[in-house]
Design a protein around this motif. Structure first.
Motif, PDB file in Angstrom:
ATOM      1  N   ASP A   1       0.832  -1.200   0.000  1.00  0.00           N
ATOM      2  CA  ASP A   1       0.000   0.000   0.000  1.00  0.00           C
ATOM      3  C   ASP A   1       0.872   1.257   0.000  1.00  0.00           C
ATOM      4  O   ASP A   1       0.514   2.246  -0.622  1.00  0.00           O
ATOM      5  N   ASN A   2       2.002   1.195   0.726  1.00  0.00           N
ATOM      6  CA  ASN A   2       2.928   2.321   0.771  1.00  0.00           C
ATOM      7  C   ASN A   2       3.554   2.555  -0.606  1.00  0.00           C
ATOM      8  O   ASN A   2       3.794   3.684  -1.000  1.00  0.00           O
ATOM      9  N   ARG A   3       3.822   1.457  -1.336  1.00  0.00           N
ATOM     10  CA  ARG A   3       4.385   1.565  -2.685  1.00  0.00           C
ATOM     11  C   ARG A   3       3.395   2.241  -3.622  1.00  0.00           C
ATOM     12  O   ARG A   3       3.770   3.053  -4.448  1.00  0.00           O
ATOM     13  N   ARG A   4       2.141   1.859  -3.488  1.00  0.00           N
ATOM     14  CA  ARG A   4       1.102   2.447  -4.342  1.00  0.00           C
ATOM     15  C   ARG A   4       0.990   3.942  -4.079  1.00  0.00           C
ATOM     16  O   ARG A   4       0.830   4.736  -4.995  1.00  0.00           O
ATOM     17  N   SER A   5       1.090   4.307  -2.825  1.00  0.00           N
ATOM     18  CA  SER A   5       1.001   5.720  -2.456  1.00  0.00           C
ATOM     19  C   SER A   5       2.164   6.498  -3.061  1.00  0.00           C
ATOM     20  O   SER A   5       1.986   7.588  -3.596  1.00  0.00           O
ATOM     21  N   ARG A   6       3.379   5.920  -2.986  1.00  0.00           N
ATOM     22  CA  ARG A   6       4.552   6.574  -3.577  1.00  0.00           C
ATOM     23  C   ARG A   6       4.449   6.622  -5.097  1.00  0.00           C
ATOM     24  O   ARG A   6       4.793   7.622  -5.709  1.00  0.00           O
ATOM     25  N   SER A   7       3.983   5.547  -5.691  1.00  0.00           N
ATOM     26  CA  SER A   7       3.819   5.508  -7.148  1.00  0.00           C
ATOM     27  C   SER A   7       2.799   6.551  -7.588  1.00  0.00           C
ATOM     28  O   SER A   7       2.982   7.231  -8.596  1.00  0.00           O
ATOM     29  N   ARG A   8       1.726   6.640  -6.811  1.00  0.00           N
ATOM     30  CA  ARG A   8       0.687   7.632  -7.135  1.00  0.00           C
ATOM     31  C   ARG A   8       1.241   9.050  -7.005  1.00  0.00           C
ATOM     32  O   ARG A   8       1.036   9.889  -7.874  1.00  0.00           O
ATOM     33  N   GLU A   9       1.989   9.326  -5.944  1.00  0.00           N
ATOM     34  CA  GLU A   9       2.593  10.634  -5.753  1.00  0.00           C
ATOM     35  C   GLU A   9       3.579  10.956  -6.879  1.00  0.00           C
ATOM     36  O   GLU A   9       3.609  12.071  -7.397  1.00  0.00           O
ATOM     37  N   HIS A  10       4.349   9.931  -7.250  1.00  0.00           N
ATOM     38  CA  HIS A  10       5.317  10.119  -8.343  1.00  0.00           C
ATOM     39  C   HIS A  10       4.577  10.383  -9.662  1.00  0.00           C
ATOM     40  O   HIS A  10       4.992  11.252 -10.442  1.00  0.00           O
TER      41      HIS A  10
END
Length: 84
Positions: A1-10
């Motif tokens: 979930d943290n990866r998705r959040s970072r990917s989304r922010e990126h």
């Protein structure tokens, strides 16, 4: 979930950067096209002014030559009359 959040922010950051660059390049392109058009209009105006000056000078020269021809014709007629 943290990866998705970072990917989304990126992805959001990359999208904002792309949108910003698109706006900057679009405005720059519009300004360049406007300036090019303005320069062409100024060039055309200068060419028209030069042509007008040439036409005026040519007309003046034509009138002057016609006057000189009339004067020469009168001189020739006068000298012809004196010879006969």
């Amino acid at each position: 979930d943290n990866r998705r959040s970072r990917s989304r922010e990126h992805a959001v950051e990359a999208g904002c950067t792309l949108l910003g660059e698109t706006v900057v390049f679009s405005v720059s392109g519009i300004v360049m096209a406007y300036e090019y058009h303005k320069a062409k209009e100024a060039e055309h105006r200068k060419e028209e002014e030069a042509l007008d000056r040439i036409r005026h000078e040519a007309n003046f020269a034509r009138v002057e030559l016609q006057s000189q021809i009339i004067t020469l014709e009168a001189i020739v007629a006068d000298q012809s009359a004196k010879l006969t």
